[in-house]
Design a protein around this motif. Structure first.
Motif, PDB file in Angstrom:
ATOM      1  N   SER A  32       1.375   1.976 -11.806  1.00 15.05           N
ATOM      2  CA  SER A  32       2.336   2.612 -10.893  1.00 15.05           C
ATOM      3  C   SER A  32       2.811   3.968 -11.404  1.00 15.05           C
ATOM      4  O   SER A  32       3.193   4.827 -10.606  1.00 15.05           O
ATOM      5  CB  SER A  32       3.549   1.707 -10.690  1.00 15.05           C
ATOM      6  OG  SER A  32       3.165   0.519 -10.053  1.00 15.05           O
ATOM      7  N   PHE A  48       0.778  -0.052   2.025  1.00 17.86           N
ATOM      8  CA  PHE A  48       1.944  -0.113   1.139  1.00 17.86           C
ATOM      9  C   PHE A  48       2.404   1.320   0.903  1.00 17.86           C
ATOM     10  O   PHE A  48       1.584   2.191   0.603  1.00 17.86           O
ATOM     11  CB  PHE A  48       1.578  -0.787  -0.193  1.00 17.86           C
ATOM     12  CG  PHE A  48       0.956  -2.143   0.001  1.00 17.86           C
ATOM     13  CD1 PHE A  48       1.739  -3.279   0.088  1.00 17.86           C
ATOM     14  CD2 PHE A  48      -0.420  -2.270   0.139  1.00 17.86           C
ATOM     15  CE1 PHE A  48       1.161  -4.528   0.291  1.00 17.86           C
ATOM     16  CE2 PHE A  48      -1.008  -3.516   0.343  1.00 17.86           C
ATOM     17  CZ  PHE A  48      -0.210  -4.641   0.420  1.00 17.86           C
ATOM     18  N   ARG A  49       3.727   1.547   1.042  1.00 19.60           N
ATOM     19  CA  ARG A  49       4.264   2.905   0.935  1.00 19.60           C
ATOM     20  C   ARG A  49       5.327   2.992  -0.150  1.00 19.60           C
ATOM     21  O   ARG A  49       6.194   2.137  -0.239  1.00 19.60           O
ATOM     22  CB  ARG A  49       4.879   3.330   2.267  1.00 19.60           C
ATOM     23  CG  ARG A  49       3.875   3.363   3.389  1.00 19.60           C
ATOM     24  CD  ARG A  49       4.502   3.805   4.709  1.00 19.60           C
ATOM     25  NE  ARG A  49       3.573   3.679   5.796  1.00 19.60           N
ATOM     26  CZ  ARG A  49       2.580   4.524   6.045  1.00 19.60           C
ATOM     27  NH1 ARG A  49       2.421   5.570   5.283  1.00 19.60           N
ATOM     28  NH2 ARG A  49       1.766   4.327   7.061  1.00 19.60           N
ATOM     29  N   GLU A  52       7.696   1.737  -5.340  1.00 27.26           N
ATOM     30  CA  GLU A  52       8.224   0.374  -5.516  1.00 27.26           C
ATOM     31  C   GLU A  52       7.405  -0.667  -4.759  1.00 27.26           C
ATOM     32  O   GLU A  52       7.040  -1.714  -5.311  1.00 27.26           O
ATOM     33  CB  GLU A  52       9.688   0.336  -5.060  1.00 27.26           C
ATOM     34  CG  GLU A  52      10.375  -0.972  -5.356  1.00 27.26           C
ATOM     35  CD  GLU A  52      11.854  -0.925  -5.004  1.00 27.26           C
ATOM     36  OE1 GLU A  52      12.349  -1.937  -4.481  1.00 27.26           O
ATOM     37  OE2 GLU A  52      12.504   0.105  -5.258  1.00 27.26           O
ATOM     38  N   GLU A  53       7.077  -0.390  -3.508  1.00 19.43           N
ATOM     39  CA  GLU A  53       6.285  -1.324  -2.713  1.00 19.43           C
ATOM     40  C   GLU A  53       4.862  -1.460  -3.277  1.00 19.43           C
ATOM     41  O   GLU A  53       4.303  -2.555  -3.341  1.00 19.43           O
ATOM     42  CB  GLU A  53       6.234  -0.836  -1.259  1.00 19.43           C
ATOM     43  CG  GLU A  53       5.699  -1.848  -0.286  1.00 19.43           C
ATOM     44  CD  GLU A  53       5.860  -1.385   1.157  1.00 19.43           C
ATOM     45  OE1 GLU A  53       4.824  -1.173   1.819  1.00 19.43           O
ATOM     46  OE2 GLU A  53       7.015  -1.234   1.618  1.00 19.43           O
ATOM     47  N   ILE A  54       4.302  -0.335  -3.716  1.00 18.08           N
ATOM     48  CA  ILE A  54       2.956  -0.369  -4.292  1.00 18.08           C
ATOM     49  C   ILE A  54       2.958  -1.121  -5.617  1.00 18.08           C
ATOM     50  O   ILE A  54       2.022  -1.871  -5.914  1.00 18.08           O
ATOM     51  CB  ILE A  54       2.396   1.056  -4.450  1.00 18.08           C
ATOM     52  CG1 ILE A  54       2.219   1.689  -3.064  1.00 18.08           C
ATOM     53  CG2 ILE A  54       1.071   1.032  -5.219  1.00 18.08           C
ATOM     54  CD1 ILE A  54       1.952   3.180  -3.089  1.00 18.08           C
ATOM     55  N   HIS A  55       4.010  -0.967  -6.397  1.00 14.59           N
ATOM     56  CA  HIS A  55       4.112  -1.700  -7.664  1.00 14.59           C
ATOM     57  C   HIS A  55       4.035  -3.203  -7.400  1.00 14.59           C
ATOM     58  O   HIS A  55       3.306  -3.933  -8.088  1.00 14.59           O
ATOM     59  CB  HIS A  55       5.412  -1.356  -8.400  1.00 14.59           C
ATOM     60  CG  HIS A  55       5.574  -2.096  -9.684  1.00 14.59           C
ATOM     61  ND1 HIS A  55       6.145  -3.356  -9.747  1.00 14.59           N
ATOM     62  CD2 HIS A  55       5.221  -1.771 -10.938  1.00 14.59           C
ATOM     63  CE1 HIS A  55       6.142  -3.770 -10.996  1.00 14.59           C
ATOM     64  NE2 HIS A  55       5.587  -2.832 -11.748  1.00 14.59           N
ATOM     65  N   ALA A  56       4.755  -3.690  -6.404  1.00 15.29           N
ATOM     66  CA  ALA A  56       4.719  -5.118  -6.067  1.00 15.29           C
ATOM     67  C   ALA A  56       3.320  -5.540  -5.640  1.00 15.29           C
ATOM     68  O   ALA A  56       2.836  -6.609  -6.042  1.00 15.29           O
ATOM     69  CB  ALA A  56       5.734  -5.428  -4.967  1.00 15.29           C
ATOM     70  N   PHE A  57       2.664  -4.707  -4.860  1.00 13.54           N
ATOM     71  CA  PHE A  57       1.281  -5.001  -4.458  1.00 13.54           C
ATOM     72  C   PHE A  57       0.370  -5.080  -5.680  1.00 13.54           C
ATOM     73  O   PHE A  57      -0.413  -6.025  -5.831  1.00 13.54           O
ATOM     74  CB  PHE A  57       0.775  -3.938  -3.486  1.00 13.54           C
ATOM     75  CG  PHE A  57      -0.718  -3.866  -3.409  1.00 13.54           C
ATOM     76  CD1 PHE A  57      -1.447  -4.869  -2.790  1.00 13.54           C
ATOM     77  CD2 PHE A  57      -1.404  -2.802  -3.975  1.00 13.54           C
ATOM     78  CE1 PHE A  57      -2.837  -4.810  -2.733  1.00 13.54           C
ATOM     79  CE2 PHE A  57      -2.783  -2.735  -3.922  1.00 13.54           C
ATOM     80  CZ  PHE A  57      -3.505  -3.750  -3.299  1.00 13.54           C
TER      81      PHE A  57
END
Length: 120
Positions: A32, A48-49, A52-57
């Motif tokens: 990330s 995913f945008r 933070e959202e990409i980190h979860a993905f």
């Protein structure tokens, strides 16, 4: 003009190499860190945008499976766009997949990543 060149991984931009190395070992924190704040990741038509959202993905993607990842190709599309092709083998449905990781860079960070089936 679009330039397609097969490259050894050591000739990929450091951002792409280091992101991919972290992603392969499922280190979402490090992976990330190579993203822009407003990055977008598209994986198999799911978007995913933001970091933070990409980190979860990145943390959760594929966690229910065991698999190996092998880079089987890389190319430069232009100065800001790069493609890394990988082969996954594991316990997921089908057991084998070849995927293209299509990177768009901005200011030495990943602004966009599209993960899609490799077109043979």
């Amino acid at each position: 003009m679009t330039q397609h060149t097969d490259l050894p991984s050591d000739l990929l931009p450091a951002t792409v190499r280091e992101f991919f190395a972290a992603h392969v070992v499922r280190d979402a924190d490090t992976a990330s860190s190579f993203l822009t704040e407003d990055a977008v990741v598209v994986d198999q038509d799911e978007t995913f945008r933001g970091r933070e959202e990409i980190h979860a993905f990145l943390r959760d993607a594929g966690s229910e499976f065991e698999y190996t990842t092998e880079q089987i190709g890389a190319r430069r599309v232009d100065g800001a766009h790069w493609v890394v092709t990988v082969r996954l083998e594991g316990t997921f449905p089908g057991g084998v997949a070849e995927l293209d990781y299509r990177f768009a860079l901005r200011d030495d960070r990943i602004a966009e990543l599209v993960i899609a089936n490799h077109a043979a």
